[in-house]
Write a protein that holds these residues in place. Structure first.
Motif, PDB file in Angstrom:
ATOM      1  N   ALA B  18       0.836  -1.203   0.000  1.00 60.60           N
ATOM      2  CA  ALA B  18       0.000   0.000   0.000  1.00 60.60           C
ATOM      3  C   ALA B  18       0.871   1.254   0.000  1.00 60.60           C
ATOM      4  O   ALA B  18       0.598   2.221  -0.719  1.00 60.60           O
ATOM      5  CB  ALA B  18      -0.929  -0.011   1.214  1.00 60.60           C
ATOM      6  N   ARG B  19       1.952   1.212   0.775  1.00 65.61           N
ATOM      7  CA  ARG B  19       2.842   2.380   0.865  1.00 65.61           C
ATOM      8  C   ARG B  19       3.452   2.687  -0.501  1.00 65.61           C
ATOM      9  O   ARG B  19       3.477   3.820  -0.937  1.00 65.61           O
ATOM     10  CB  ARG B  19       3.941   2.086   1.903  1.00 65.61           C
ATOM     11  N   ARG B  20       3.883   1.642  -1.173  1.00 63.26           N
ATOM     12  CA  ARG B  20       4.524   1.872  -2.459  1.00 63.26           C
ATOM     13  C   ARG B  20       3.536   2.289  -3.536  1.00 63.26           C
ATOM     14  O   ARG B  20       3.913   2.925  -4.508  1.00 63.26           O
ATOM     15  CB  ARG B  20       5.324   0.638  -2.883  1.00 63.26           C
ATOM     16  N   ARG B  21       2.269   1.923  -3.351  1.00 62.97           N
ATOM     17  CA  ARG B  21       1.266   2.327  -4.333  1.00 62.97           C
ATOM     18  C   ARG B  21       0.564   3.611  -3.934  1.00 62.97           C
ATOM     19  O   ARG B  21      -0.349   4.048  -4.598  1.00 62.97           O
ATOM     20  CB  ARG B  21       0.216   1.227  -4.503  1.00 62.97           C
ATOM     21  N   GLY B  22       0.970   4.155  -2.782  1.00 62.25           N
ATOM     22  CA  GLY B  22       0.355   5.393  -2.314  1.00 62.25           C
ATOM     23  C   GLY B  22      -1.088   5.214  -1.865  1.00 62.25           C
ATOM     24  O   GLY B  22      -1.853   6.172  -1.829  1.00 62.25           O
ATOM     25  N   ALA B  23      -1.471   3.998  -1.535  1.00 65.47           N
ATOM     26  CA  ALA B  23      -2.848   3.753  -1.103  1.00 65.47           C
ATOM     27  C   ALA B  23      -2.979   4.007   0.392  1.00 65.47           C
ATOM     28  O   ALA B  23      -2.102   3.623   1.168  1.00 65.47           O
ATOM     29  CB  ALA B  23      -3.243   2.316  -1.420  1.00 65.47           C
ATOM     30  N   THR B  24      -4.015   4.678   0.796  1.00 65.73           N
ATOM     31  CA  THR B  24      -4.215   4.942   2.217  1.00 65.73           C
ATOM     32  C   THR B  24      -5.263   4.006   2.808  1.00 65.73           C
ATOM     33  O   THR B  24      -5.349   3.849   4.014  1.00 65.73           O
ATOM     34  CB  THR B  24      -4.646   6.399   2.456  1.00 65.73           C
ATOM     35  N   THR B  25      -6.067   3.436   1.940  1.00 62.68           N
ATOM     36  CA  THR B  25      -7.109   2.528   2.428  1.00 62.68           C
ATOM     37  C   THR B  25      -7.024   1.197   1.674  1.00 62.68           C
ATOM     38  O   THR B  25      -6.905   1.182   0.455  1.00 62.68           O
ATOM     39  CB  THR B  25      -8.522   3.114   2.163  1.00 62.68           C
ATOM     40  N   VAL B  26      -7.066   0.134   2.435  1.00 63.47           N
ATOM     41  CA  VAL B  26      -7.158  -1.186   1.821  1.00 63.47           C
ATOM     42  C   VAL B  26      -8.577  -1.684   2.078  1.00 63.47           C
ATOM     43  O   VAL B  26      -9.038  -1.708   3.209  1.00 63.47           O
ATOM     44  CB  VAL B  26      -6.122  -2.145   2.426  1.00 63.47           C
ATOM     45  N   ARG B  27      -9.254  -2.043   1.004  1.00 66.92           N
ATOM     46  CA  ARG B  27     -10.642  -2.506   1.171  1.00 66.92           C
ATOM     47  C   ARG B  27     -10.693  -3.971   1.585  1.00 66.92           C
ATOM     48  O   ARG B  27     -11.563  -4.375   2.341  1.00 66.92           O
ATOM     49  CB  ARG B  27     -11.398  -2.374  -0.147  1.00 66.92           C
ATOM     50  N   GLY B  28      -9.792  -4.721   1.043  1.00 64.57           N
ATOM     51  CA  GLY B  28      -9.833  -6.154   1.357  1.00 64.57           C
ATOM     52  C   GLY B  28      -8.557  -6.849   0.950  1.00 64.57           C
ATOM     53  O   GLY B  28      -7.790  -6.333   0.131  1.00 64.57           O
ATOM     54  N   VAL B  29      -8.336  -7.997   1.551  1.00 63.44           N
ATOM     55  CA  VAL B  29      -7.150  -8.779   1.215  1.00 63.44           C
ATOM     56  C   VAL B  29      -7.562 -10.247   1.124  1.00 63.44           C
ATOM     57  O   VAL B  29      -8.389 -10.723   1.903  1.00 63.44           O
ATOM     58  CB  VAL B  29      -6.012  -8.542   2.237  1.00 63.44           C
ATOM     59  N   THR B  30      -6.999 -10.930   0.130  1.00 64.75           N
ATOM     60  CA  THR B  30      -7.301 -12.348  -0.068  1.00 64.75           C
ATOM     61  C   THR B  30      -6.056 -13.167   0.230  1.00 64.75           C
ATOM     62  O   THR B  30      -4.981 -12.882  -0.286  1.00 64.75           O
ATOM     63  CB  THR B  30      -7.765 -12.608  -1.518  1.00 64.75           C
ATOM     64  N   VAL B  31      -6.238 -14.154   1.089  1.00 64.13           N
ATOM     65  CA  VAL B  31      -5.111 -14.949   1.568  1.00 64.13           C
ATOM     66  C   VAL B  31      -5.408 -16.424   1.301  1.00 64.13           C
ATOM     67  O   VAL B  31      -6.551 -16.861   1.465  1.00 64.13           O
ATOM     68  CB  VAL B  31      -4.937 -14.722   3.092  1.00 64.13           C
ATOM     69  N   GLU B  32      -4.384 -17.165   0.872  1.00 63.30           N
ATOM     70  CA  GLU B  32      -4.551 -18.617   0.704  1.00 63.30           C
ATOM     71  C   GLU B  32      -3.915 -19.338   1.884  1.00 63.30           C
ATOM     72  O   GLU B  32      -2.761 -19.083   2.217  1.00 63.30           O
ATOM     73  CB  GLU B  32      -3.849 -19.084  -0.577  1.00 63.30           C
ATOM     74  N   ILE B  33      -4.679 -20.212   2.516  1.00 55.50           N
ATOM     75  CA  ILE B  33      -4.152 -21.013   3.623  1.00 55.50           C
ATOM     76  C   ILE B  33      -4.406 -22.483   3.318  1.00 55.50           C
ATOM     77  O   ILE B  33      -5.560 -22.909   3.166  1.00 55.50           O
ATOM     78  CB  ILE B  33      -4.794 -20.612   4.966  1.00 55.50           C
ATOM     79  N   GLY B  34      -3.350 -23.236   3.196  1.00 52.11           N
ATOM     80  CA  GLY B  34      -3.487 -24.663   2.914  1.00 52.11           C
ATOM     81  C   GLY B  34      -3.867 -25.438   4.165  1.00 52.11           C
ATOM     82  O   GLY B  34      -3.488 -25.070   5.276  1.00 52.11           O
ATOM     83  N   GLU B  35      -4.594 -26.521   3.947  1.00 52.16           N
ATOM     84  CA  GLU B  35      -5.065 -27.324   5.091  1.00 52.16           C
ATOM     85  C   GLU B  35      -3.939 -28.078   5.797  1.00 52.16           C
ATOM     86  O   GLU B  35      -4.124 -28.578   6.898  1.00 52.16           O
ATOM     87  CB  GLU B  35      -6.126 -28.326   4.613  1.00 52.16           C
ATOM     88  N   LEU B  36      -2.773 -28.183   5.151  1.00 47.61           N
ATOM     89  CA  LEU B  36      -1.645 -28.882   5.778  1.00 47.61           C
ATOM     90  C   LEU B  36      -0.612 -27.901   6.328  1.00 47.61           C
ATOM     91  O   LEU B  36       0.468 -28.304   6.750  1.00 47.61           O
ATOM     92  CB  LEU B  36      -0.959 -29.799   4.749  1.00 47.61           C
ATOM     93  N   SER B  37      -0.931 -26.604   6.315  1.00 49.24           N
ATOM     94  CA  SER B  37       0.075 -25.594   6.669  1.00 49.24           C
ATOM     95  C   SER B  37       0.277 -25.465   8.171  1.00 49.24           C
ATOM     96  O   SER B  37       1.222 -24.820   8.613  1.00 49.24           O
ATOM     97  CB  SER B  37      -0.347 -24.231   6.112  1.00 49.24           C
ATOM     98  N   GLY B  38      -0.622 -26.049   8.962  1.00 51.48           N
ATOM     99  CA  GLY B  38      -0.509 -25.897  10.410  1.00 51.48           C
ATOM    100  C   GLY B  38      -1.049 -24.564  10.906  1.00 51.48           C
ATOM    101  O   GLY B  38      -0.894 -24.229  12.068  1.00 51.48           O
ATOM    102  N   VAL B  39      -1.677 -23.813  10.015  1.00 51.13           N
ATOM    103  CA  VAL B  39      -2.246 -22.520  10.408  1.00 51.13           C
ATOM    104  C   VAL B  39      -3.768 -22.637  10.381  1.00 51.13           C
ATOM    105  O   VAL B  39      -4.347 -23.129   9.410  1.00 51.13           O
ATOM    106  CB  VAL B  39      -1.753 -21.401   9.470  1.00 51.13           C
TER     107      VAL B  39
END
Lengths: 248, 113
Positions: B18-39
């Motif tokens: 966001a800083r490098r793109r000059g964005a002040t607001t993030v509307r949303g973020v998409t994250v991938e979490i695998g079922e074997l990742s332990g998270v």
């Protein structure tokens, strides 16, 4: 200032989002595709390169709290400190108790307190080893925070994870916490001196551990009466020998 | 709770972008979490609101895409769904199977203004 990890104010950039916009509603979607463990993995690689330059064997000791990691280290250091040169990084949420116990053996020790953190990461280790003269060491032992879950996913730059399981914990721990036992190369089954007093099936424990990780080496020992310690020492000497023969 | 550390790295990556793109607001973020990742995705959701306070992600929507675990047998080549208790190939019994997916932990994309 830290050159590797970016804890200095104007750090280097690793991010690489692409100029790849799609319109989603009113916002702009940026493709990022960045690994959440990427920063830790980069720092671990930097640690590993630093350790390799000194042909230093680095072990990451992992277990639940109270398995006897520190006691195994105390006895190991007392028995081997005139043969091999050690340094020990201690990780705990609070207190410097363990580093004090290690320092009492005469071996250089440094305590890392993670506060609320449940594991050591590569950044903490990178700074922790600044307290040692790595050129004057053969083995760095990193005693991780006692926790059978979280430390499994965080590479510190070690050569091997060594899991410790004490027989007061129950033989099915490898099945209950498979990731930790899958990540380890060596399993030390500790507190063997208590075997006559407990219902602990050693054979089953070995079988469970190998079911989870068929290439796991297993050494049973007691740091209390010394049984099995020689096998552990032989393993250490063998690993140090391999390391010294590696090209830095 | 290593999910706190995982959630902080989601926020670090987004803040940096966001800083490098000059964005002040993030509307949303998409994250991938695998079922074997332990998270544990629920734990990340839980941490996200607390860790995001005072950052560009405050108030942003978190979308977690779960990636199912899949393994492939080194002996017979069978591919099958796997979880953290899958230690052998269901077809021939060989072990351990190779993990072909499910270990992902990745910020996939984010939406800015």
């Amino acid at each position: 200032m830290c050159l590797d990890c970016g804890c200095a104010p104007k750090d280097h950039h690793h991010h690489h989002d692409h100029d790849h916009r799609h319109e989603h509603g009113k916002g702009k979607t940026l493709t990022i595709e960045e690994d959440l463990l990427g920063k830790n993995n980069r720092l671990a690689a930097a640690n590993r390169a630093r350790f390799a330059a000194h042909r230093l064997l680095v072990l990451n000791l992992v277990s639940s709290p109270g398995s006897g990691k520190t006691s195994i280290l105390e006895r190991t250091l007392s028995d081997l400190k005139n043969v091999l040169r050690f340094a020990v990084l201690e990780g705990d949420q609070q207190t410097a108790n363990d580093a004090e116990r290690i320092a009492a053996t005469g071996v250089p020790a440094h305590q890392i307190n993670t506060g609320a953190g449940c594991h050591l990461d590569a950044h903490m280790v990178g700074h922790g080893v600044d307290h040692f003269d790595l050129a004057a060491c053969d083995i760095l032992m990193i005693e991780n925070v006692g926790n059978l879950v979280c430390p499994a996913g965080f590479d510190l730059g070690e050569d091997h994870k060594v899991a410790v399981l004490s027989i007061t914990e129950g033989e099915d721990k490898p099945l209950k916490y498979p990731q930790m036992f899958q990540a380890a190369d060596l399993l030390l089954i500790n507190k063997l001196d208590l075997l006559p007093h407990l219902r602990f099936d050693l054979e089953k424990c070995r079988e469970f551990a190998r079911r989870v990780n068929p290439r796991l080496e297993i050494i049973e020992l007691s740091c209390e009466n010394g049984e099995g310690m020689e096998r552990w020492y032989a393993w250490l000497r063998e690993q140090v020998g391999k390391k010294k023969n590696q090209k830095p | 709770m290593h999910e706190v550390a995982i959630t902080r790295s989601i926020i670090d990556i987004c803040e940096e972008t966001a800083r490098r793109r000059g964005a002040t607001t993030v509307r949303g973020v998409t994250v991938e979490i695998g079922e074997l990742s332990g998270v544990v995705p629920e734990a990340v959701e839980f941490c996200f609101e607390a860790c995001g306070k005072g950052t560009v992600l405050e108030g942003a929507a978190l979308v977690i895409q779960r990636i199912p675990g899949r393994g492939r047998c080194n002996a017979c080549g069978e591919e099958f769904p796997m979880d953290n208790q899958t230690f052998t190939c269901p077809a021939c019994g060989d072990f351990p199977p190779r993990r072909v997916s499910g270990e992902e932990l990745r910020v996939k994309e984010m939406e800015i203004d």
